[in-house]
Design a protein around this motif. Structure first.
Motif, PDB file in Angstrom:
ATOM      1  N   ARG A   1       0.862  -1.261   0.151  1.00 48.07           N
ATOM      2  CA  ARG A   1       0.038  -0.022   0.108  1.00 48.07           C
ATOM      3  C   ARG A   1       0.917   1.392  -0.111  1.00 48.07           C
TER       4      ARG A   1
ATOM      5  N   GLY B   1     -12.984  -0.344  -0.560  1.00 50.68           N
ATOM      6  CA  GLY B   1     -12.884  -1.672  -0.956  1.00 50.68           C
ATOM      7  C   GLY B   1     -13.509  -2.670  -0.485  1.00 50.68           C
TER       8      GLY B   1
ATOM      9  N   SER C   1     -10.140  -6.412   2.520  1.00 50.72           N
ATOM     10  CA  SER C   1      -8.891  -5.689   1.641  1.00 50.72           C
ATOM     11  C   SER C   1      -8.199  -5.150   2.468  1.00 50.72           C
TER      12      SER C   1
ATOM     13  N   LYS D   1      -8.906  -2.324   4.887  1.00 45.55           N
ATOM     14  CA  LYS D   1      -9.226  -1.061   4.868  1.00 45.55           C
ATOM     15  C   LYS D   1      -8.770  -0.269   6.341  1.00 45.55           C
TER      16      LYS D   1
ATOM     17  N   LYS E   1      -8.998   3.622  -3.482  1.00 46.08           N
ATOM     18  CA  LYS E   1      -9.682   2.490  -3.779  1.00 46.08           C
ATOM     19  C   LYS E   1      -8.526   1.210  -3.718  1.00 46.08           C
ATOM     20  N   ILE E   2      -8.914   0.250  -2.607  1.00 48.24           N
ATOM     21  CA  ILE E   2      -7.812  -0.829  -2.678  1.00 48.24           C
ATOM     22  C   ILE E   2      -8.646  -2.192  -2.991  1.00 48.24           C
ATOM     23  N   ALA E   3      -7.673  -3.039  -3.453  1.00 50.17           N
ATOM     24  CA  ALA E   3      -8.323  -4.440  -3.537  1.00 50.17           C
ATOM     25  C   ALA E   3      -7.345  -5.442  -2.986  1.00 50.17           C
ATOM     26  N   GLY E   4      -6.926  -6.238  -3.606  1.00 51.56           N
ATOM     27  CA  GLY E   4      -6.009  -7.323  -3.140  1.00 51.56           C
ATOM     28  C   GLY E   4      -4.670  -6.649  -3.382  1.00 51.56           C
TER      29      GLY E   4
ATOM     30  N   SER F   1      -7.948 -13.917  -4.451  1.00 55.27           N
ATOM     31  CA  SER F   1      -7.656 -12.495  -5.044  1.00 55.27           C
ATOM     32  C   SER F   1      -6.554 -11.615  -4.130  1.00 55.27           C
TER      33      SER F   1
ATOM     34  N   LEU G   1      -6.027 -10.981  -1.173  1.00 58.65           N
ATOM     35  CA  LEU G   1      -6.716 -10.084  -0.061  1.00 58.65           C
ATOM     36  C   LEU G   1      -5.991 -10.351   1.136  1.00 58.65           C
TER      37      LEU G   1
ATOM     38  N   HIS H   1     -17.796  -3.689  -4.954  1.00 63.48           N
ATOM     39  CA  HIS H   1     -16.546  -4.253  -5.070  1.00 63.48           C
ATOM     40  C   HIS H   1     -16.656  -5.982  -5.309  1.00 63.48           C
TER      41      HIS H   1
ATOM     42  N   GLU I   1     -15.968  -6.060 -10.871  1.00 60.59           N
ATOM     43  CA  GLU I   1     -15.126  -4.984 -11.221  1.00 60.59           C
ATOM     44  C   GLU I   1     -15.574  -4.485 -12.576  1.00 60.59           C
TER      45      GLU I   1
END
Length: 512
Positions: A221, A240, A244, A246, A344-347, A381, A383, A483, A486
């Motif tokens: 990150r 997210g 994820s 957050k 925005k965050i994902a894996g 994913s 995560l 989310h 996508e």
């Protein structure tokens, strides 16, 4: 790679731990002018006026030369001319080396030197107010005998230690000095501290310290953290899907900037944000207009507020206070909130996910199985929350390998609901997300999982479900907002591997 600068002493810069040669005095002056206006575009004429008191026609050419050399030395600054000017965004630190802007001359830098010295003094006094260390306060008062605020703080500290007579005596000493040196009576800070000690009413303001502990093995990150540090004390939103990370990111950001907010850090979970903020600063039973009361309590102060898992956007209405910072986490991006910079965050990136998995499971445990590990992590994913559960599971089974873990995950995929409790822990983010969906949304994801395609369009979704395209577009966008899908180009969506895994399990579950 980290780039940071200091103006407190000579103008200096470091790339990680290595100091950078910033060139001759005038070149450092140009850089200092940019840093003093961090984030503000300066025209060539403005820069020339700051660096040269009586500029000659050759000053513009000299400025361009210095800009070229600064760009070569500090390419990370992306210091290119835009709209006839230059903008720098950089991290400034106070390394406490001496007089600010040491060695730089001119009217502009003399004025800035005074401003920076005062800011340093205020920062020091803010620290003294937080710590109330008697010895440090006595040293500060001896160095700046005519500043009344630290004298009032020293009276507070002495009174808190049960030294009431010394606190009162200190007031009389201060009064005599101010009368002799300036012909003035003590100001309101000293008079109020004196009066409240006499009445026995001197209480220290509550300073909330609610930020949860930082995560020791936090990974990745870097881009999101850098952007948040640029924005604060503005408002940062982190969005997210469940799992994820957050909250972990918000807490990491909070610990990195907590020194900027001397009045405290407040961590809120719940719907009535204003109520929780007021409780954090000592208002136990707030009534009436809570937002207005919070603004009154926070006016002139600097708080860091983290609102975790925001559910009701109206609960943040009218809570902004200049000087304080707000970090919000939410599955849904609340576009109606003004002035928010959303991250925005994902894996995690695959390499970072592998590093994190190795931290939890043990790097030696997965050595030589990198391809298998990559398959394990792709199934969730990348995560962070599922990775932590899987890594902990592998660590707790000394005889297991990553291949065995993958084999069990593949078996569980065909077991339907008959999965072990640790598998349910891996799926916990999806279980939470699923509980917040409508039946129509669940049905659509079930159809996606049965089909098994990674990407699907609106027409294919209509063929699968028999629903109207207009209705489907609303459902697809609703799922994208949280989310679980996508969005790609218009009408096309990708289903993340972790979502596919969960709804694949649902479709294979035995029916009664």
């Amino acid at each position: 790679m980290s780039l940071r600068f200091s103006l407190m002493g000579p103008v200096r810069a470091w790339r990680d731990d290595d100091e950078i040669d910033l060139g001759p005095r005038q070149q450092r002056a140009v850089l200092a002018a940019l840093l003093l206006n961090n984030g503000i575009r300066l025209s060539n004429d403005q820069l020339v006026g700051m660096v040269w008191d009586a500029p000659t026609p050759s000053a513009v050419m000299a400025l361009r030369t210095y800009m070229y050399k600064i760009r070569k030395a500090l390419p990370e600054l992306d210091l290119r001319s835009r709209d006839g000017g230059y903008t720098v965004r950089a991290e400034l630190v106070d390394d406490c080396r001496g007089e600010p802007l040491e060695g730089l001359q001119g009217i502009y830098f003399e004025a800035q030197r005074v401003r920076l010295a005062e800011r340093r003094l205020q920062s020091r006094e803010e620290w003294l107010e937080r710590e109330l260390d008697i010895l440090e306060l006595q040293k500060h008062v001896a160095s700046y005998p005519l500043r009344e605020r630290p004298r009032a703080l020293l009276m507070h500290a002495l009174f808190r230690e049960g030294r009431q007579a010394e606190a009162l005596d200190h007031f009389h000493q201060a009064r005599a000095l101010l009368t002799e040196e300036l012909g003035l009576e003590p100001g309101p800070d000293l008079r109020e501290a004196h009066a409240r000690i006499l009445r026995g009413e001197l209480h220290l303001p509550r300073r909330p310290e609610q930020l949860p502990p930082d995560v020791a093995d936090f990974t990745g990150r870097a881009h999101e953290i850098a952007r948040a540090l640029e924005v604060l004390p503005g408002t940062v939103g982190i969005t997210g899907m469940h799992g994820s990370g957050k909250t972990a990111l918000a807490v990491r950001i909070g610990h990195l900037v907590r020194h900027r907010f001397p009045d405290g850090q407040i961590f809120v979970q719940g719907h009535d944000v204003a109520h929780e903020l007021l409780r954090a600063v000592g208002v136990e039973n707030p009534a009436g207009d809570k937002a207005a009361l919070w603004r009154e309590k926070a006016r002139g102060k600097r708080f860091l507020v983290v609102v975790d898992d925001l559910q009701d956007v109206s609960s943040l209405k009218n809570l902004h206070v200049p000087g304080s910072a707000l970090v919000v986490t939410s599955v849904r991006r609340w576009n109606e909130l003004p002035g928010v910079t959303w991250l925005k965050i994902a894996g995690l990136a695959p390499a970072e996910a592998g590093e994190f998995f190795g931290e939890v499971a043990g790097a030696a445990k997965i050595a030589g199985e990198q391809e298998v590990v990559a398959r394990v992590l792709a199934r969730v994913s990348h995560l962070p929350n599922p990775i932590r559960v899987l890594g902990g599971k592998l660590s707790a089974r000394p005889s297991w390998t990553a291949t065995m873990l993958l084999t069990q995950m593949e078996r569980e995929t065909v077991l339907g609901d008959a999965v072990p409790s640790d598998c349910r822990a891996v799926l916990a983010p999806m279980i939470k997300a699923d509980a917040q969906l409508t039946e129509a949304e669940r049905h659509l994801l079930d159809c996606f999982a049965r089909r098994g395609d990674e990407v699907i369009n609106v027409c294919e979704a209509a063929e699968m479900t028999g629903a109207e395209i207009g209705t489907l577009e609303l459902l697809l966008e609703s799922l994208a907002d949280v989310h679980l899908l996508e969005p790609l180009e218009l009408g096309h969506y990708r289903i993340p591997a972790f979502v596919q895994l969960f709804y694949g399990l649902r479709t294979l579950a035995p029916t009664s």
